[in-house]
Motif scaffolding. Sequence first.
Motif, PDB file in Angstrom:
ATOM      1  N   UNK A  89       0.861  -1.194   0.000  1.00 53.94           N
ATOM      2  CA  UNK A  89       0.000   0.000   0.000  1.00 53.94           C
ATOM      3  C   UNK A  89       0.892   1.236   0.000  1.00 53.94           C
ATOM      4  N   UNK A  90       0.534   2.196  -0.828  1.00 48.13           N
ATOM      5  CA  UNK A  90       1.301   3.448  -0.844  1.00 48.13           C
ATOM      6  C   UNK A  90       0.356   4.588  -0.494  1.00 48.13           C
ATOM      7  N   UNK A  91       0.619   5.235   0.627  1.00 51.80           N
ATOM      8  CA  UNK A  91      -0.277   6.290   1.102  1.00 51.80           C
ATOM      9  C   UNK A  91       0.310   7.659   0.764  1.00 51.80           C
TER      10      UNK A  91
ATOM     11  N   UNK B 142       5.692  -0.488 -12.152  1.00 49.79           N
ATOM     12  CA  UNK B 142       5.583  -1.333 -13.331  1.00 49.79           C
ATOM     13  C   UNK B 142       6.899  -2.048 -13.631  1.00 49.79           C
ATOM     14  N   UNK B 143       7.980  -1.251 -13.663  1.00 50.08           N
ATOM     15  CA  UNK B 143       9.300  -1.806 -13.978  1.00 50.08           C
ATOM     16  C   UNK B 143       9.654  -2.956 -13.046  1.00 50.08           C
ATOM     17  N   UNK B 144       9.325  -2.793 -11.767  1.00 50.62           N
ATOM     18  CA  UNK B 144       9.733  -3.810 -10.797  1.00 50.62           C
ATOM     19  C   UNK B 144       8.622  -4.805 -10.486  1.00 50.62           C
ATOM     20  N   UNK B 145       7.547  -4.719 -11.226  1.00 47.43           N
ATOM     21  CA  UNK B 145       6.448  -5.672 -11.053  1.00 47.43           C
ATOM     22  C   UNK B 145       5.877  -5.707  -9.639  1.00 47.43           C
ATOM     23  N   UNK B 146       5.705  -4.537  -9.053  1.00 47.25           N
ATOM     24  CA  UNK B 146       5.171  -4.487  -7.684  1.00 47.25           C
ATOM     25  C   UNK B 146       3.647  -4.443  -7.734  1.00 47.25           C
ATOM     26  N   UNK B 147       3.025  -5.330  -6.965  1.00 44.08           N
ATOM     27  CA  UNK B 147       1.564  -5.295  -6.869  1.00 44.08           C
ATOM     28  C   UNK B 147       1.185  -4.303  -5.771  1.00 44.08           C
ATOM     29  N   UNK B 148       0.660  -3.155  -6.171  1.00 45.94           N
ATOM     30  CA  UNK B 148       0.448  -2.106  -5.169  1.00 45.94           C
ATOM     31  C   UNK B 148      -0.932  -1.494  -5.265  1.00 45.94           C
ATOM     32  N   UNK B 149      -1.411  -0.991  -4.130  1.00 40.68           N
ATOM     33  CA  UNK B 149      -2.584  -0.124  -4.154  1.00 40.68           C
ATOM     34  C   UNK B 149      -2.083   1.256  -3.760  1.00 40.68           C
ATOM     35  N   UNK B 150      -2.533   2.269  -4.488  1.00 42.88           N
ATOM     36  CA  UNK B 150      -2.086   3.627  -4.182  1.00 42.88           C
ATOM     37  C   UNK B 150      -3.257   4.354  -3.524  1.00 42.88           C
ATOM     38  N   UNK B 151      -3.034   4.792  -2.297  1.00 40.45           N
ATOM     39  CA  UNK B 151      -4.126   5.442  -1.558  1.00 40.45           C
ATOM     40  C   UNK B 151      -3.828   6.925  -1.458  1.00 40.45           C
ATOM     41  N   UNK B 152      -4.615   7.740  -2.153  1.00 40.98           N
ATOM     42  CA  UNK B 152      -4.417   9.182  -2.065  1.00 40.98           C
ATOM     43  C   UNK B 152      -5.458   9.767  -1.142  1.00 40.98           C
TER      44      UNK B 152
ATOM     45  N   UNK C  74      -7.228   2.726   5.837  1.00 42.99           N
ATOM     46  CA  UNK C  74      -7.768   2.119   4.621  1.00 42.99           C
ATOM     47  C   UNK C  74      -6.829   1.045   4.062  1.00 42.99           C
ATOM     48  N   UNK C  75      -5.532   1.225   4.297  1.00 37.43           N
ATOM     49  CA  UNK C  75      -4.520   0.365   3.669  1.00 37.43           C
ATOM     50  C   UNK C  75      -4.697  -1.097   4.044  1.00 37.43           C
ATOM     51  N   UNK C  76      -4.556  -1.969   3.050  1.00 40.16           N
ATOM     52  CA  UNK C  76      -4.700  -3.403   3.314  1.00 40.16           C
ATOM     53  C   UNK C  76      -3.435  -4.186   3.027  1.00 40.16           C
ATOM     54  N   UNK C  77      -2.420  -3.527   2.507  1.00 38.08           N
ATOM     55  CA  UNK C  77      -1.192  -4.222   2.122  1.00 38.08           C
ATOM     56  C   UNK C  77      -0.474  -4.841   3.300  1.00 38.08           C
ATOM     57  N   UNK C  78       0.392  -5.814   3.029  1.00 39.69           N
ATOM     58  CA  UNK C  78       1.172  -6.355   4.143  1.00 39.69           C
ATOM     59  C   UNK C  78       2.455  -5.573   4.358  1.00 39.69           C
ATOM     60  N   UNK C  79       2.679  -4.579   3.491  1.00 45.80           N
ATOM     61  CA  UNK C  79       3.680  -3.550   3.777  1.00 45.80           C
ATOM     62  C   UNK C  79       3.066  -2.233   3.308  1.00 45.80           C
ATOM     63  N   UNK C  80       3.360  -1.165   4.018  1.00 45.67           N
ATOM     64  CA  UNK C  80       2.735   0.119   3.712  1.00 45.67           C
ATOM     65  C   UNK C  80       3.811   1.200   3.598  1.00 45.67           C
ATOM     66  N   UNK C  81       3.734   1.973   2.508  1.00 44.13           N
ATOM     67  CA  UNK C  81       4.672   3.084   2.323  1.00 44.13           C
ATOM     68  C   UNK C  81       3.916   4.387   2.496  1.00 44.13           C
ATOM     69  N   UNK C  82       4.540   5.352   3.160  1.00 45.53           N
ATOM     70  CA  UNK C  82       3.957   6.697   3.242  1.00 45.53           C
ATOM     71  C   UNK C  82       4.890   7.635   2.495  1.00 45.53           C
ATOM     72  N   UNK C  83       4.338   8.423   1.600  1.00 48.03           N
ATOM     73  CA  UNK C  83       5.195   9.392   0.901  1.00 48.03           C
ATOM     74  C   UNK C  83       4.451  10.689   0.617  1.00 48.03           C
ATOM     75  N   UNK C  84       5.202  11.772   0.421  1.00 47.27           N
ATOM     76  CA  UNK C  84       4.590  13.060   0.108  1.00 47.27           C
ATOM     77  C   UNK C  84       4.142  13.096  -1.346  1.00 47.27           C
ATOM     78  N   UNK C  85       3.202  13.959  -1.624  1.00 40.84           N
ATOM     79  CA  UNK C  85       2.676  14.037  -2.977  1.00 40.84           C
ATOM     80  C   UNK C  85       3.355  15.093  -3.833  1.00 40.84           C
ATOM     81  N   UNK C  86       4.413  15.714  -3.328  1.00 39.78           N
ATOM     82  CA  UNK C  86       5.016  16.824  -4.075  1.00 39.78           C
ATOM     83  C   UNK C  86       6.321  16.421  -4.751  1.00 39.78           C
ATOM     84  N   UNK C  87       6.538  15.099  -4.876  1.00 47.32           N
ATOM     85  CA  UNK C  87       7.736  14.549  -5.514  1.00 47.32           C
ATOM     86  C   UNK C  87       9.018  14.860  -4.761  1.00 47.32           C
TER      87      UNK C  87
END
Length: 337
Positions: free
Chosen positions: A13-15, A37-47, A91-104
């Motif tokens: 999950x990416x929040x 895509x490049x690394x074939x990661x199955x992810x859900x992106x939560x904005x 909301x996240x359901x992944x078995x690992x969760x990433x938190x990142x800013x939206x401003x790159x």
Amino acid sequence: MKSREEREPALLSIIIPMFNEEASIDGLFGRLLATLDTHGVNAEIICVNDGSADNTWDRLVAWRAKVDNLILVDLSRNFGKEIAVTAGLDVAEGNAVVIMDGDLQHPPETIIEFMKLWRVGFDIVYGVRSDREHDGFLRSCLSNMFYRVFNSLSKTPITPDAGDFRLMDRKVVDAIRRMRERARFMKGIYSWVGFKSVSVEFDVEERRHGKSSFSPVRLLALAFDGLLSFSTAPLKAAVLFGAFFALFAISLGMFYMFRTLLLGVDVPGYASIIVSTLALSGLILLQLGIMGLYLGRIYEEVKARPLYLVRDIVGKAPSDGSAGIAASTMRQIKSLV
Ligand code: UDP
Ligand code: MG
């Protein structure tokens, strides 16, 4: 620690909390989706749209039409980044969760590094900025001072350069979700939960669009929130002051008494006024401090944090699973029996 095979993320999950980020969204998704895509990661992106006043939400909805694994949460108003992140964690359901800013400012490519370390058994992988040169001199001085004060007062020290950009294992996320306190100082919460952690350096880029929503005043408010949520030392300070004044008053009283006995009175009434003022204010402060001690205790209870968190249980399932056990651990235990 789990074996390598077990630690493939079935779902990551990416929040991303977003407040007025309409200009950054396209660039962000471009890079993020390409990396996944490049690394074939199955992810859900939560904005999580944190009450943006611009077109952030419309932009997100437009992207939702193109990207299946996009989950959008629209908060009713601006609640602040810390709460927006919490909404994402809920909301996240992944078995690992990433938190990142939206401003790159948090490069999506670093997520892959995070995952490598998570796979080998680290529960928290946090990003550390390789330089702080984008911050002004005053801001870095003040933040250094804050960390020094915080770490001397709080029982769980925080790492100065570690921010919100991080990957956390499911059991860490479950632990954090059990901390429902209102004043959410995330850095403090991250360190309070513990678990095995490691850092990864990343380069912070200049914010390309919009501006930082953290003004000096807001940062100061956050610093106070942090100190007050993770330490009751200020409440107890009155005890020390009070005791000091009371002792001083007693010594001064004895000094005046002996001087009067030996040399007689020079200014009538002076000694008694000074001594009684000091003694009384000392006693009042002391009493205030004692109230502070109780208030501190009430505060700790009201926060209702879990008593402890379990990293893993080997061999024995607990008879009463209610206390302090991360939900994921319970799930593992249940799946074993
Ligand atoms: N943010 C948010 N709610 C707010 C303020 C900020 O969700 O009230 C988000 C913002 O959209 C960004 C992240 O939090 O994705 C970091 O914010 P910003 O870049 O303003 O902070 P800085 O990089 O200066 O710490
Ligand atoms: Mg930023």
